[in-house]
Design a protein around this motif. Structure first.
Motif, mmCIF file in Angstrom:
data_model
loop_
_atom_site.group_PDB
_atom_site.id
_atom_site.type_symbol
_atom_site.label_atom_id
_atom_site.label_comp_id
_atom_site.label_asym_id
_atom_site.label_seq_id
_atom_site.Cartn_x
_atom_site.Cartn_y
_atom_site.Cartn_z
ATOM 1 N N GLU A 61 0.863 -1.173 0.000
ATOM 2 C CA GLU A 61 0.000 0.000 0.000
ATOM 3 C C GLU A 61 0.902 1.227 0.000
ATOM 4 O OE1 GLU A 61 -3.316 1.920 2.988
ATOM 5 O OE2 GLU A 61 -3.193 -0.255 2.874
ATOM 6 N N PRO A 62 0.636 2.222 -0.843
ATOM 7 C CA PRO A 62 1.501 3.410 -0.878
ATOM 8 C C PRO A 62 1.309 4.278 0.356
ATOM 9 C CG PRO A 62 -0.323 3.664 -2.404
ATOM 10 C CD PRO A 62 -0.422 2.278 -1.841
ATOM 11 N N ALA A 63 2.139 4.046 1.354
ATOM 12 C CA ALA A 63 2.068 4.788 2.606
ATOM 13 C C ALA A 63 3.475 5.179 3.027
ATOM 14 C CB ALA A 63 1.415 3.923 3.688
ATOM 15 N N ALA A 64 3.674 6.445 3.326
ATOM 16 C CA ALA A 64 4.993 6.924 3.735
ATOM 17 C C ALA A 64 5.343 6.466 5.140
ATOM 18 C CB ALA A 64 5.048 8.449 3.650
ATOM 19 N N ASP A 65 4.320 6.339 5.997
ATOM 20 C CA ASP A 65 4.577 5.982 7.388
ATOM 21 C C ASP A 65 3.335 5.354 8.003
ATOM 22 O OD1 ASP A 65 2.852 8.138 7.951
ATOM 23 O OD2 ASP A 65 4.515 9.510 8.351
ATOM 24 N N LEU A 66 3.388 5.113 9.289
ATOM 25 C CA LEU A 66 2.302 4.469 10.024
ATOM 26 C C LEU A 66 0.989 5.235 9.905
ATOM 27 C CD1 LEU A 66 1.702 2.189 12.176
ATOM 28 C CD2 LEU A 66 2.184 3.931 13.887
ATOM 29 N N PHE A 67 1.069 6.549 9.727
ATOM 30 C CA PHE A 67 -0.125 7.388 9.711
ATOM 31 C C PHE A 67 -0.770 7.479 8.331
ATOM 32 C CE2 PHE A 67 3.050 8.947 12.771
ATOM 33 C CZ PHE A 67 2.441 8.418 13.907
ATOM 34 N N GLY A 68 -0.136 6.905 7.318
ATOM 35 C CA GLY A 68 -0.663 6.982 5.966
ATOM 36 C C GLY A 68 -1.257 5.684 5.458
ATOM 37 N N VAL A 113 8.871 -2.149 8.480
ATOM 38 C CA VAL A 113 9.185 -2.615 9.829
ATOM 39 C C VAL A 113 10.485 -3.400 9.755
ATOM 40 C CG1 VAL A 113 8.401 -4.046 11.764
ATOM 41 C CG2 VAL A 113 6.725 -2.730 10.429
ATOM 42 N N HIS A 114 11.388 -3.100 10.673
ATOM 43 C CA HIS A 114 12.658 -3.826 10.778
ATOM 44 C C HIS A 114 12.481 -5.013 11.712
ATOM 45 C CE1 HIS A 114 15.353 -0.570 9.162
ATOM 46 N NE2 HIS A 114 14.290 0.153 9.477
ATOM 47 N N ILE A 115 12.946 -6.171 11.287
ATOM 48 C CA ILE A 115 13.068 -7.350 12.147
ATOM 49 C C ILE A 115 14.568 -7.562 12.311
ATOM 50 C CG2 ILE A 115 12.671 -9.830 12.394
ATOM 51 C CD1 ILE A 115 10.224 -9.504 10.530
ATOM 52 N N ILE A 116 15.056 -7.361 13.538
ATOM 53 C CA ILE A 116 16.499 -7.430 13.785
ATOM 54 C C ILE A 116 16.770 -8.515 14.825
ATOM 55 C CG2 ILE A 116 18.570 -6.156 14.459
ATOM 56 C CD1 ILE A 116 17.054 -3.563 13.691
ATOM 57 N N PRO A 117 17.251 -9.687 14.380
ATOM 58 C CA PRO A 117 17.577 -10.756 15.330
ATOM 59 C C PRO A 117 18.730 -10.317 16.235
ATOM 60 C CG PRO A 117 17.578 -11.568 13.062
ATOM 61 C CD PRO A 117 17.505 -10.084 13.005
ATOM 62 N N ARG A 118 18.641 -10.680 17.520
ATOM 63 C CA ARG A 118 19.688 -10.305 18.471
ATOM 64 C C ARG A 118 20.243 -11.546 19.159
ATOM 65 N NH1 ARG A 118 20.307 -5.245 20.326
ATOM 66 N NH2 ARG A 118 22.366 -6.160 20.570
ATOM 67 N N LYS A 119 21.556 -11.584 19.275
ATOM 68 C CA LYS A 119 22.244 -12.655 19.997
ATOM 69 C C LYS A 119 22.891 -12.055 21.234
ATOM 70 C CE LYS A 119 23.193 -15.321 15.818
ATOM 71 N NZ LYS A 119 24.219 -15.858 14.922
ATOM 72 N N GLN A 177 10.190 0.392 14.040
ATOM 73 C CA GLN A 177 9.423 1.071 13.009
ATOM 74 C C GLN A 177 9.512 2.562 13.298
ATOM 75 O OE1 GLN A 177 6.058 2.740 12.837
ATOM 76 N NE2 GLN A 177 6.754 3.008 10.733
ATOM 77 N N PHE A 178 9.937 3.359 12.310
ATOM 78 C CA PHE A 178 10.176 4.789 12.474
ATOM 79 C C PHE A 178 9.156 5.592 11.664
ATOM 80 C CE2 PHE A 178 14.219 2.503 12.618
ATOM 81 C CZ PHE A 178 14.719 2.901 13.847
ATOM 82 N N ASN A 179 8.773 6.751 12.185
ATOM 83 C CA ASN A 179 7.815 7.635 11.516
ATOM 84 C C ASN A 179 8.340 9.054 11.502
ATOM 85 O OD1 ASN A 179 5.360 5.784 11.134
ATOM 86 N ND2 ASN A 179 5.970 5.446 13.248
ATOM 87 N N GLY A 180 8.827 9.489 10.349
ATOM 88 C CA GLY A 180 9.355 10.837 10.191
ATOM 89 C C GLY A 180 10.852 10.899 10.400
ATOM 90 N N ALA A 181 11.452 11.877 9.739
ATOM 91 C CA ALA A 181 12.898 12.043 9.810
ATOM 92 C C ALA A 181 13.383 12.259 11.241
ATOM 93 C CB ALA A 181 13.337 13.208 8.919
ATOM 94 N N ALA A 182 12.625 13.016 12.030
ATOM 95 C CA ALA A 182 13.033 13.281 13.414
ATOM 96 C C ALA A 182 13.071 12.009 14.250
ATOM 97 C CB ALA A 182 12.098 14.307 14.050
ATOM 98 N N ALA A 183 12.317 10.989 13.822
ATOM 99 C CA ALA A 183 12.289 9.707 14.539
ATOM 100 C C ALA A 183 13.312 8.725 13.984
ATOM 101 C CB ALA A 183 10.890 9.103 14.461
ATOM 102 N N GLY A 184 14.038 9.116 12.953
ATOM 103 C CA GLY A 184 15.058 8.247 12.373
ATOM 104 C C GLY A 184 14.668 7.577 11.079
ATOM 105 N N GLN A 185 13.486 7.896 10.543
ATOM 106 C CA GLN A 185 13.067 7.283 9.278
ATOM 107 C C GLN A 185 13.902 7.863 8.144
ATOM 108 O OE1 GLN A 185 8.908 7.886 8.262
ATOM 109 N NE2 GLN A 185 8.963 6.301 6.682
#
Length: 146
Positions: free
Chosen positions: A54-61, A109-115, A94-102
């Motif tokens: 779906e064409p959405a820039a972020d969580l709010f779109g 959504v990032h899935i980052i496995p951690r050891k 999951q980041f929303n907006g440049a100020a949040a790191g997007q």
């Protein structure tokens, strides 16, 4: 897509180009609504991105239905990726907006496995070797198929 967010979405962003097949990726999973692939600058082995079609820039779109489909895929893939790479846990980001790191303005959504005992690499630190990504993708796809 939310009405007032239509102008914010750039249909030429890198993830939109991946969806159109203009840029290759190390695909892990795809359905009618989502695509999951490995991050080319992974913070850990198995760092994956799940994007909406779906064409959405972020969580709010995104529509609530689209968000539900995206998160259902994240919920299904995360434990499989964790198992495939032998991780002890999984970070979901999951980041929303440049100020949040997007940095890519296509909902993902990032899935980052951690050891335990293994720090994450800094974001965008280094491109992974394509052969390493292929090997990781094969391990994850085998886990998904199994």
């Amino acid at each position: 897509m939310a009405e007032n967010d239509a102008a914010a979405y750039d249909p030429e962003n890198i993830f939109a180009k991946i969806l159109k097949g203009e840029i290759p990726c190390h695909k892990l999973y795809e359905d009618d609504d989502t695509l999951a692939f490995l991050d080319i600058m992974p913070r850990t082995e198995g760092h994956a991105l799940v994007i909406t079609k779906e064409p959405a820039a972020d969580l709010f779109g995104i529509t609530p239905e689209g968000l539900g489909k995206l998160m259902a895929v994240v919920q299904t893939l995360a434990p499989k990726i964790k198992q495939a790479v032998g991780a002890d846990g999984v970070l979901i980001q999951q980041f929303n907006g440049a100020a949040a790191g997007q940095t890519v303005f296509h909902l993902h959504v990032h899935i980052i496995p951690r050891k335990d005992g293994f720090p994450m690499r800094p974001e965008g630190a280094k491109m992974a070797d394509p052969e390493d990504l292929n090997a990781t993708a094969e391990k994850i796809r085998a886990e998904l198929d199994g």
